[in-house]
Design a protein around this motif. Sequence first.
Motif, PDB file in Angstrom:
ATOM      1  N   VAL A  91      45.420  46.989  24.933  1.00 31.96           N
ATOM      2  CA  VAL A  91      45.393  46.086  26.225  1.00 31.96           C
ATOM      3  C   VAL A  91      43.859  46.577  26.666  1.00 31.96           C
ATOM      4  CG1 VAL A  91      45.990  44.982  28.201  1.00 31.96           C
ATOM      5  CG2 VAL A  91      47.724  45.529  26.384  1.00 31.96           C
ATOM      6  N   GLY A  92      42.907  45.766  27.146  1.00 30.80           N
ATOM      7  CA  GLY A  92      41.741  46.312  27.748  1.00 30.80           C
ATOM      8  C   GLY A  92      41.718  45.789  29.088  1.00 30.80           C
ATOM      9  N   ARG A  93      41.005  46.247  29.851  1.00 33.51           N
ATOM     10  CA  ARG A  93      40.819  45.861  31.478  1.00 33.51           C
ATOM     11  C   ARG A  93      42.138  45.696  32.109  1.00 33.51           C
ATOM     12  NH1 ARG A  93      35.664  42.088  30.020  1.00 33.51           N
ATOM     13  NH2 ARG A  93      34.669  43.267  28.846  1.00 33.51           N
ATOM     14  N   ASN A  94      42.996  46.325  32.045  1.00 35.61           N
ATOM     15  CA  ASN A  94      44.388  46.341  32.736  1.00 35.61           C
ATOM     16  C   ASN A  94      44.411  47.317  34.093  1.00 35.61           C
ATOM     17  OD1 ASN A  94      46.669  45.086  33.012  1.00 35.61           O
ATOM     18  ND2 ASN A  94      47.920  46.552  31.645  1.00 35.61           N
ATOM     19  N   TYR A  95      43.267  47.817  34.446  1.00 37.72           N
ATOM     20  CA  TYR A  95      43.521  48.508  35.662  1.00 37.72           C
ATOM     21  C   TYR A  95      42.008  48.194  36.473  1.00 37.72           C
ATOM     22  CZ  TYR A  95      47.246  51.813  34.192  1.00 37.72           C
ATOM     23  OH  TYR A  95      48.391  52.173  33.732  1.00 37.72           O
ATOM     24  N   VAL A  96      42.287  47.727  37.460  1.00 36.13           N
ATOM     25  CA  VAL A  96      41.199  47.260  38.415  1.00 36.13           C
ATOM     26  C   VAL A  96      39.797  48.217  38.571  1.00 36.13           C
ATOM     27  CG1 VAL A  96      40.084  46.490  40.538  1.00 36.13           C
ATOM     28  CG2 VAL A  96      42.531  45.574  39.631  1.00 36.13           C
ATOM     29  N   ASP A  97      40.198  49.591  38.856  1.00 34.61           N
ATOM     30  CA  ASP A  97      39.312  50.662  39.060  1.00 34.61           C
ATOM     31  C   ASP A  97      38.421  50.725  37.785  1.00 34.61           C
ATOM     32  OD1 ASP A  97      39.878  50.605  41.891  1.00 34.61           O
ATOM     33  OD2 ASP A  97      41.243  52.750  41.257  1.00 34.61           O
ATOM     34  N   HIS A  98      39.256  50.666  36.449  1.00 33.65           N
ATOM     35  CA  HIS A  98      38.441  50.842  35.415  1.00 33.65           C
ATOM     36  C   HIS A  98      37.424  49.910  35.045  1.00 33.65           C
ATOM     37  CE1 HIS A  98      37.576  52.167  31.256  1.00 33.65           C
ATOM     38  NE2 HIS A  98      38.164  51.041  30.776  1.00 33.65           N
ATOM     39  N   ILE A  99      38.010  48.669  35.410  1.00 30.31           N
ATOM     40  CA  ILE A  99      37.069  47.259  35.156  1.00 30.31           C
ATOM     41  C   ILE A  99      35.782  47.744  36.064  1.00 30.31           C
ATOM     42  CG2 ILE A  99      36.722  44.890  35.894  1.00 30.31           C
ATOM     43  CD1 ILE A  99      39.730  44.750  35.211  1.00 30.31           C
ATOM     44  N   LYS A 100      35.955  48.149  37.190  1.00 34.99           N
ATOM     45  CA  LYS A 100      34.875  48.491  38.022  1.00 34.99           C
ATOM     46  C   LYS A 100      33.734  49.387  37.513  1.00 34.99           C
ATOM     47  CE  LYS A 100      37.099  47.082  42.610  1.00 34.99           C
ATOM     48  NZ  LYS A 100      37.581  47.500  43.746  1.00 34.99           N
ATOM     49  N   GLU A 101      34.482  50.510  37.214  1.00 34.40           N
ATOM     50  CA  GLU A 101      33.460  51.501  36.670  1.00 34.40           C
ATOM     51  C   GLU A 101      32.940  51.178  35.535  1.00 34.40           C
ATOM     52  OE1 GLU A 101      35.627  55.244  35.424  1.00 34.40           O
ATOM     53  OE2 GLU A 101      36.700  54.366  34.092  1.00 34.40           O
ATOM     54  N   LEU A 102      33.156  50.291  34.732  1.00 32.52           N
ATOM     55  CA  LEU A 102      32.641  49.855  33.497  1.00 32.52           C
ATOM     56  C   LEU A 102      31.700  48.539  33.685  1.00 32.52           C
ATOM     57  CD1 LEU A 102      34.866  50.518  30.159  1.00 32.52           C
ATOM     58  CD2 LEU A 102      32.950  52.191  31.260  1.00 32.52           C
ATOM     59  N   SER A 103      31.784  48.275  34.893  1.00 31.62           N
ATOM     60  CA  SER A 103      31.230  46.920  35.255  1.00 31.62           C
ATOM     61  C   SER A 103      31.412  45.643  34.604  1.00 31.62           C
ATOM     62  CB  SER A 103      29.471  47.321  35.464  1.00 31.62           C
ATOM     63  OG  SER A 103      29.021  48.297  36.008  1.00 31.62           O
ATOM     64  N   ASN A 104      32.595  45.670  34.447  1.00 32.27           N
ATOM     65  CA  ASN A 104      33.350  44.341  33.674  1.00 32.27           C
ATOM     66  C   ASN A 104      33.985  43.427  34.481  1.00 32.27           C
ATOM     67  OD1 ASN A 104      32.538  45.407  30.853  1.00 32.27           O
ATOM     68  ND2 ASN A 104      34.407  46.703  31.074  1.00 32.27           N
ATOM     69  N   GLU A 105      34.155  42.237  33.999  1.00 32.78           N
ATOM     70  CA  GLU A 105      34.873  41.459  35.017  1.00 32.78           C
ATOM     71  C   GLU A 105      36.172  41.331  34.726  1.00 32.78           C
ATOM     72  OE1 GLU A 105      33.323  37.283  34.046  1.00 32.78           O
ATOM     73  OE2 GLU A 105      31.398  37.533  34.646  1.00 32.78           O
ATOM     74  N   LYS A 106      36.782  40.955  35.811  1.00 34.73           N
ATOM     75  CA  LYS A 106      38.447  41.031  36.020  1.00 34.73           C
ATOM     76  C   LYS A 106      38.878  39.667  35.030  1.00 34.73           C
ATOM     77  CE  LYS A 106      42.598  41.131  38.851  1.00 34.73           C
ATOM     78  NZ  LYS A 106      43.122  41.002  40.305  1.00 34.73           N
ATOM     79  N   PRO A 107      39.655  39.947  33.998  1.00 39.05           N
ATOM     80  CA  PRO A 107      40.163  38.875  33.172  1.00 39.05           C
ATOM     81  C   PRO A 107      41.281  37.897  33.811  1.00 39.05           C
ATOM     82  CG  PRO A 107      41.076  40.851  32.341  1.00 39.05           C
ATOM     83  CD  PRO A 107      40.208  41.477  33.396  1.00 39.05           C
ATOM     84  N   LYS A 108      41.145  36.685  33.553  1.00 43.02           N
ATOM     85  CA  LYS A 108      42.358  35.722  33.868  1.00 43.02           C
ATOM     86  C   LYS A 108      43.592  36.033  33.074  1.00 43.02           C
ATOM     87  CE  LYS A 108      39.145  32.395  35.666  1.00 43.02           C
ATOM     88  NZ  LYS A 108      38.228  31.077  35.666  1.00 43.02           N
ATOM     89  N   ASP A 109      43.618  36.598  31.773  1.00 44.86           N
ATOM     90  CA  ASP A 109      44.484  36.797  30.667  1.00 44.86           C
ATOM     91  C   ASP A 109      44.347  38.076  30.130  1.00 44.86           C
ATOM     92  OD1 ASP A 109      45.723  33.882  31.043  1.00 44.86           O
ATOM     93  OD2 ASP A 109      43.672  33.505  30.085  1.00 44.86           O
ATOM     94  N   PRO A 110      45.314  38.954  29.752  1.00 45.05           N
ATOM     95  CA  PRO A 110      45.316  40.068  29.207  1.00 45.05           C
ATOM     96  C   PRO A 110      44.237  40.112  27.936  1.00 45.05           C
ATOM     97  CG  PRO A 110      47.589  39.148  29.404  1.00 45.05           C
ATOM     98  CD  PRO A 110      46.959  38.295  29.850  1.00 45.05           C
TER      99      PRO A 110
END
Length: 203
Positions: A6-25
């Motif tokens: 599962v990718g992008r499942n922690y908000v802080d990790h999403i921020k550190e890689l400058s990714n968008e928060k997903p709507k689905d897993p």
Amino acid sequence: MKIICVGRNYVDHIKELSNEKPKDPVIFLKPDTALLDQNSDFYYPSFSQDVHHEIELVFRISKVGKHIESKFAHKYIDGIGLGIDFTARDLQAKLKEKGLPWEKSKAFNGSAFVSNIRPLKEGELEQSIPFYLEINGKKVQSGESNLMIWNISELIADISQYFTLKTGDYIFTGTPAGVGPVKIGDKLSGFLYEEKLFDLNIS
């Protein structure tokens, strides 16, 4: 046996890689050749100069299931452990830039380390499960299960709509902030609560 990540499942990790928060897993797979057990070293691949550690909670599937409701998901898990999703970050960046699949950077041989799996304790899924990673004795990543965007029951419900889960499958539930490079000679140690579950050498 398959490895479901599962990718992008922690908000802080999403921020550190400058990714968008997903709507689905965000789900991706690793082949069984990616599995690295606790009795092996991780050998730095020749095709990368920037391999990163990503520590994660890992759950093992205990029986076959599909279209599982989240309220029944706990019946399909027989253990918990820790994993390292090794990522060739430089190769991943090149692939993402071209809009290509990431498998070469995420699913290469030995890229999915799994510690010993221990049985779940009664009520454990209902509480927050802390874990952390040390490199050469220094804490570099830490997280808790209650910080996940989707918990394991929700993930099993989602994943099982697309993939039949089978006995022995592993689910990597995503990594918290703090990912970073490893180098040859490093010693990685993973802790669940305060219990050390593994030592892993980078060779």
